[in-house]
Design a protein around this motif. Structure first.
Motif, PDB file in Angstrom:
ATOM      1  N   PHE A  49       1.042  -1.077   0.065  1.00  0.00           N
ATOM      2  CA  PHE A  49       0.072   0.006  -0.166  1.00  0.00           C
ATOM      3  C   PHE A  49       0.848   1.319   0.025  1.00  0.00           C
ATOM      4  CE2 PHE A  49      -3.623  -2.163   2.489  1.00  0.00           C
ATOM      5  CZ  PHE A  49      -4.064  -2.865   1.467  1.00  0.00           C
ATOM      6  N   ALA A  50       1.957   1.307   0.753  1.00  0.00           N
ATOM      7  CA  ALA A  50       2.994   2.243   1.042  1.00  0.00           C
ATOM      8  C   ALA A  50       3.401   2.777  -0.563  1.00  0.00           C
ATOM      9  CB  ALA A  50       4.008   2.249   2.008  1.00  0.00           C
ATOM     10  N   MET A  51       3.985   1.643  -1.036  1.00  0.00           N
ATOM     11  CA  MET A  51       4.537   1.643  -2.359  1.00  0.00           C
ATOM     12  C   MET A  51       3.630   2.297  -3.398  1.00  0.00           C
ATOM     13  SD  MET A  51       6.899  -1.483  -3.230  1.00  0.00           S
ATOM     14  CE  MET A  51       5.814  -2.560  -3.144  1.00  0.00           C
ATOM     15  N   GLU A  52       2.405   2.179  -3.419  1.00  0.00           N
ATOM     16  CA  GLU A  52       1.320   2.814  -4.323  1.00  0.00           C
ATOM     17  C   GLU A  52       1.000   4.230  -3.756  1.00  0.00           C
ATOM     18  OE1 GLU A  52      -1.030  -1.317  -5.907  1.00  0.00           O
ATOM     19  OE2 GLU A  52      -1.849  -0.097  -3.984  1.00  0.00           O
ATOM     20  N   GLU A  53       0.848   4.329  -2.480  1.00  0.00           N
ATOM     21  CA  GLU A  53       0.062   5.566  -2.170  1.00  0.00           C
ATOM     22  C   GLU A  53       1.118   6.697  -1.686  1.00  0.00           C
ATOM     23  OE1 GLU A  53      -2.445   5.024   1.405  1.00  0.00           O
ATOM     24  OE2 GLU A  53      -3.803   3.351   0.586  1.00  0.00           O
ATOM     25  N   GLY A 132       7.894   7.859 -19.326  1.00  0.00           N
ATOM     26  CA  GLY A 132       8.955   8.383 -19.501  1.00  0.00           C
ATOM     27  C   GLY A 132       9.910   8.554 -18.077  1.00  0.00           C
ATOM     28  N   GLU A 133       9.056   8.079 -17.246  1.00  0.00           N
ATOM     29  CA  GLU A 133       9.715   8.296 -15.651  1.00  0.00           C
ATOM     30  C   GLU A 133       9.527   6.666 -14.995  1.00  0.00           C
ATOM     31  OE1 GLU A 133       7.296  10.966 -13.379  1.00  0.00           O
ATOM     32  OE2 GLU A 133       6.166  11.379 -15.122  1.00  0.00           O
ATOM     33  N   LEU A 134       9.096   5.836 -15.761  1.00  0.00           N
ATOM     34  CA  LEU A 134       9.107   4.182 -15.098  1.00  0.00           C
ATOM     35  C   LEU A 134      10.307   4.078 -14.109  1.00  0.00           C
ATOM     36  CD1 LEU A 134       6.771   2.531 -17.843  1.00  0.00           C
ATOM     37  CD2 LEU A 134       6.148   3.175 -15.590  1.00  0.00           C
ATOM     38  N   ASP A 135      11.392   4.031 -15.078  1.00  0.00           N
ATOM     39  CA  ASP A 135      12.741   3.725 -13.873  1.00  0.00           C
ATOM     40  C   ASP A 135      12.695   4.569 -12.747  1.00  0.00           C
ATOM     41  OD1 ASP A 135      13.270   1.656 -15.776  1.00  0.00           O
ATOM     42  OD2 ASP A 135      14.706   3.046 -16.837  1.00  0.00           O
ATOM     43  N   GLU A 136      12.486   5.644 -12.700  1.00  0.00           N
ATOM     44  CA  GLU A 136      12.490   6.687 -11.446  1.00  0.00           C
ATOM     45  C   GLU A 136      11.311   6.153 -10.505  1.00  0.00           C
ATOM     46  OE1 GLU A 136      11.483   9.730  -8.854  1.00  0.00           O
ATOM     47  OE2 GLU A 136      10.470   9.561 -10.974  1.00  0.00           O
ATOM     48  N   VAL A 137       9.936   6.048 -10.955  1.00  0.00           N
ATOM     49  CA  VAL A 137       9.167   5.843 -10.081  1.00  0.00           C
ATOM     50  C   VAL A 137       9.261   4.198  -9.320  1.00  0.00           C
ATOM     51  CG1 VAL A 137       6.332   5.238 -10.171  1.00  0.00           C
ATOM     52  CG2 VAL A 137       7.390   7.313 -11.315  1.00  0.00           C
ATOM     53  N   VAL A 138       9.582   3.512 -10.260  1.00  0.00           N
ATOM     54  CA  VAL A 138       9.970   2.058 -10.029  1.00  0.00           C
ATOM     55  C   VAL A 138      11.034   2.177  -8.684  1.00  0.00           C
ATOM     56  CG1 VAL A 138      10.601  -0.463 -10.476  1.00  0.00           C
ATOM     57  CG2 VAL A 138       8.729   0.753 -11.631  1.00  0.00           C
ATOM     58  N   GLY A 139      11.937   2.810  -9.159  1.00  0.00           N
ATOM     59  CA  GLY A 139      13.292   2.806  -8.205  1.00  0.00           C
ATOM     60  C   GLY A 139      12.813   3.458  -6.861  1.00  0.00           C
ATOM     61  N   ARG A 140      11.773   4.572  -7.022  1.00  0.00           N
ATOM     62  CA  ARG A 140      11.550   5.008  -5.585  1.00  0.00           C
ATOM     63  C   ARG A 140      10.647   3.968  -4.968  1.00  0.00           C
ATOM     64  NH1 ARG A 140       8.994  10.045  -7.848  1.00  0.00           N
ATOM     65  NH2 ARG A 140       7.299   9.710  -6.220  1.00  0.00           N
ATOM     66  N   MET A 141       9.753   3.168  -5.635  1.00  0.00           N
ATOM     67  CA  MET A 141       9.064   2.047  -4.891  1.00  0.00           C
ATOM     68  C   MET A 141       9.952   0.936  -4.253  1.00  0.00           C
ATOM     69  SD  MET A 141       5.464   1.647  -6.816  1.00  0.00           S
ATOM     70  CE  MET A 141       6.183   1.441  -8.529  1.00  0.00           C
ATOM     71  N   ARG A 142      11.024   0.892  -4.922  1.00  0.00           N
ATOM     72  CA  ARG A 142      12.033  -0.317  -4.345  1.00  0.00           C
ATOM     73  C   ARG A 142      12.560   0.163  -3.221  1.00  0.00           C
ATOM     74  NH1 ARG A 142      13.118  -4.079  -8.570  1.00  0.00           N
ATOM     75  NH2 ARG A 142      12.727  -3.357 -10.539  1.00  0.00           N
ATOM     76  N   ALA A 143      12.932   1.649  -3.014  1.00  0.00           N
ATOM     77  CA  ALA A 143      13.627   2.183  -2.091  1.00  0.00           C
ATOM     78  C   ALA A 143      12.850   2.308  -0.778  1.00  0.00           C
ATOM     79  CB  ALA A 143      14.116   3.539  -2.457  1.00  0.00           C
ATOM     80  N   LEU A 144      11.352   2.065  -0.932  1.00  0.00           N
ATOM     81  CA  LEU A 144      10.852   2.293   0.271  1.00  0.00           C
ATOM     82  C   LEU A 144      10.903   1.054   1.277  1.00  0.00           C
ATOM     83  CD1 LEU A 144       7.152   3.367  -0.778  1.00  0.00           C
ATOM     84  CD2 LEU A 144       8.809   4.817   0.636  1.00  0.00           C
ATOM     85  N   THR A 145      11.096   1.253   2.369  1.00  0.00           N
ATOM     86  CA  THR A 145      11.434   0.103   3.346  1.00  0.00           C
ATOM     87  C   THR A 145      10.314   0.088   4.377  1.00  0.00           C
ATOM     88  OG1 THR A 145      12.713   1.507   4.925  1.00  0.00           O
ATOM     89  CG2 THR A 145      13.984  -0.088   2.962  1.00  0.00           C
TER      90      THR A 145
END
Length: 145
Positions: A49-53, A132-145
């Motif tokens: 949920f956090a990755m999405e929200e 155009g920003e998928l890598d950045e968005v996915v990277g930020r989701m991956r970074a959430l702990t």
């Protein structure tokens, strides 16, 4: 490039698998194992949920201008599921299998419908809107702990 669909859909499956293990342990009255597995599921679902929200929804809304559309509905469903998680945690603490399993049945139905809407609609819309920003968005989701 990893898409939002490629990143988040497998996480649905991971959460579903954790849920099934916790539910099975509770159904067998193995409360120690059920508590441990439910904790793993609980944390995994809240992290999803956090990755999405915190990342994907705001990026999608900023790009599309849609704040009262699908992301609003998904947030509402997240709150419903979180309420059920809390009820299940209470039932777990009381070792009340009827309450736990009843809430688990409800949660399963909501999760299945929710995941289908995200995977078949929202994630695809987000992949397109955020191309155009998928890598950045996915990277930020991956970074959430």
């Amino acid at each position: 490039m990893t898409t939002i669909s490629d990143f988040l859909a497998p996480d649905h499956q991971r959460c579903d698998n954790l849920f099934a293990v916790a539910e099975a342990a509770a159904a067998h009255g193995d409360w120690d194992n059920a508590a441990r597995e439910f904790s793993l599921f609980h944390d995994a679902l809240l992290h999803h949920f956090a990755m999405e929200e915190e990342v994907m929804f705001p990026a999608f809304e900023a790009r599309t201008g849609m704040t009262q559309g699908p992301t609003s509905m998904m947030r509402s469903e997240h709150r419903q599921m979180t309420d059920l998680l809390n009820q299940m945690a209470d039932a777990m603490a009381r070792k009340d299998s009827n309450s736990f399993l009843g809430d688990a049945d409800t949660l399963l139905i909501i999760m299945q419908q929710h995941n289908m809407k995200e995977e078949q609609m929202l994630y695809q819309m987000a992949d397109q809107a955020l191309a155009g920003e998928l890598d950045e968005v996915v990277g930020r989701m991956r970074a959430l702990t």
